[in-house]
Motif scaffolding. Sequence first.
Motif, short mmCIF file in Angstrom:
data_model
loop_
_atom_site.label_atom_id
_atom_site.label_comp_id
_atom_site.label_asym_id
_atom_site.label_seq_id
_atom_site.Cartn_x
_atom_site.Cartn_y
_atom_site.Cartn_z
N PRO A 39 0.81 -1.20 0.00
CA PRO A 39 0.00 0.00 0.00
C PRO A 39 0.84 1.25 0.00
N ALA A 40 0.49 2.18 -0.86
CA ALA A 40 1.20 3.45 -0.90
C ALA A 40 0.47 4.46 -0.04
N GLN A 41 0.89 5.72 -0.07
CA GLN A 41 0.23 6.75 0.68
C GLN A 41 -1.11 7.12 0.06
N SER A 42 -1.86 7.96 0.77
CA SER A 42 -3.12 8.44 0.24
C SER A 42 -2.90 9.21 -1.05
N SER A 43 -3.86 9.09 -1.98
CA SER A 43 -3.72 9.75 -3.28
C SER A 43 -4.63 10.96 -3.41
N LEU A 44 -5.05 11.54 -2.28
CA LEU A 44 -6.05 12.59 -2.36
C LEU A 44 -5.47 13.92 -2.81
N SER A 45 -4.47 14.44 -2.12
CA SER A 45 -3.94 15.75 -2.49
C SER A 45 -2.57 15.92 -1.88
N SER A 46 -1.86 16.98 -2.33
CA SER A 46 -0.46 17.11 -1.96
C SER A 46 -0.20 17.27 -0.46
N PRO A 47 -1.09 17.90 0.38
CA PRO A 47 -0.78 17.90 1.80
C PRO A 47 -0.58 16.50 2.34
N ARG A 168 0.14 30.51 -8.37
CA ARG A 168 -0.16 31.19 -7.11
C ARG A 168 0.95 30.90 -6.10
N GLY A 169 0.98 31.71 -5.04
CA GLY A 169 1.90 31.45 -3.95
C GLY A 169 1.44 30.27 -3.12
N ASP A 170 2.38 29.58 -2.53
CA ASP A 170 2.07 28.41 -1.71
C ASP A 170 2.89 28.49 -0.43
N PHE A 171 2.26 28.93 0.65
CA PHE A 171 2.91 28.99 1.96
C PHE A 171 2.41 27.85 2.82
N ARG A 172 3.32 27.23 3.54
CA ARG A 172 2.91 26.19 4.48
C ARG A 172 3.83 26.16 5.69
N ALA A 173 3.25 25.94 6.84
CA ALA A 173 4.00 25.76 8.09
C ALA A 173 3.48 24.47 8.72
N VAL A 174 4.35 23.48 8.82
CA VAL A 174 3.91 22.14 9.19
C VAL A 174 4.83 21.56 10.26
N ALA A 175 4.24 21.03 11.33
CA ALA A 175 4.98 20.33 12.37
C ALA A 175 4.72 18.83 12.22
N LEU A 198 8.65 -4.32 10.30
CA LEU A 198 8.49 -2.94 9.84
C LEU A 198 7.30 -2.34 10.57
N ALA A 199 7.52 -1.24 11.28
CA ALA A 199 6.43 -0.58 12.00
C ALA A 199 6.76 0.90 12.14
N ASP A 200 5.77 1.75 11.91
CA ASP A 200 5.99 3.17 12.14
C ASP A 200 4.67 3.89 12.38
N PHE A 201 4.80 5.11 12.92
CA PHE A 201 3.64 5.95 13.18
C PHE A 201 4.09 7.40 13.08
N PHE A 202 3.23 8.25 12.51
CA PHE A 202 3.55 9.67 12.49
C PHE A 202 2.28 10.51 12.53
N LEU A 203 2.46 11.75 12.96
CA LEU A 203 1.39 12.74 13.00
C LEU A 203 1.92 14.03 12.43
N SER A 204 1.19 14.60 11.46
CA SER A 204 1.58 15.85 10.83
C SER A 204 0.41 16.83 10.91
N ALA A 205 0.71 18.08 11.26
CA ALA A 205 -0.35 19.09 11.35
C ALA A 205 0.24 20.44 10.97
N GLY A 206 -0.53 21.23 10.22
CA GLY A 206 -0.04 22.54 9.83
C GLY A 206 -1.03 23.31 8.99
N TYR A 207 -0.59 24.46 8.53
CA TYR A 207 -1.44 25.34 7.70
C TYR A 207 -0.90 25.37 6.28
N TYR A 208 -1.82 25.26 5.29
CA TYR A 208 -1.48 25.29 3.86
C TYR A 208 -2.27 26.42 3.21
N SER A 209 -1.57 27.44 2.73
CA SER A 209 -2.28 28.57 2.13
C SER A 209 -2.99 28.17 0.84
N ARG A 210 -2.45 27.20 0.13
CA ARG A 210 -3.06 26.75 -1.13
C ARG A 210 -4.49 26.27 -0.91
#
Length: 241
Positions: A39-47, A168-175, A198-210
């Motif tokens: 399985p690959a990552q989600s294919s919804l959108s660039s974020p 357009r401009g694309d600003f993002r700040a992501v933790a 193989l095991a992993d977990f992550f959490l990403s959160a931020g603002y995307y101006s796009r």
Amino acid sequence: MPFPGPSRLRLPAVGLSLFLICTIDLEAGGPAGLSLSGPAQSSLSSPLSVSTQVQDEIADPALSPSRWWSHLYGAGFYDTRWDGWFLQSYFQQGYGLVPGNSLSLYGIASLTADSRSSGAAPAPVIISDNVLLLGAGIRFRPVREFWIDVQEALAVDLIDRDGVSGTRGDFRAVATAGTGIYPDFRVHDGLESPLTLLADFFLSAGYYSRYENGIAYAQGRLGFRAAEVSRAFLDLYLRAD
């Protein structure tokens, strides 16, 4: 308020997506390889494409004695849910401002596209974010498992969005925070089946101006390395998003 009748009740749809992903991942000072995985990552959108980058960053971070670091990533995959092909790729060139590269400047070029989206009349059909992005940013990474990216870029739409400006401009700040256990990368001629964890977990959160929105995304995987030969390997895993 009257209780809605049976004809007005809707249950959430449940489906199964299958992926075949071919990945090329090169990093200065690290392993270079070609992988075929499940399985690959989600294919919804660039974020959401941050998921691939996060998994790779955890496995092989750009924290090294060298101030200069480079990262090239490319993944093409087929998704049965959308019955189409998807491409996600990026190149980063960074320079550490302090020893250990806990604070870095970087430039980035990325490309995401798919075979199903269309800008044809009467209305655009957008399955994923088809965009070319060129930009620069700063990364603060105090520890291996946590980093913050602040990035400004120019985004060029590859599909006509019916009157919306294609540049357009694309600003993002992501933790981002994450950790994982990964099989060792080994180069050898013969076919082997190590069956290592193989095991992993992550959490990403931020603002995307796009998208004029804040976006949070979490993912966990559990699996094993089924086979490896030369610089290629096959990982099988279950994923929850």
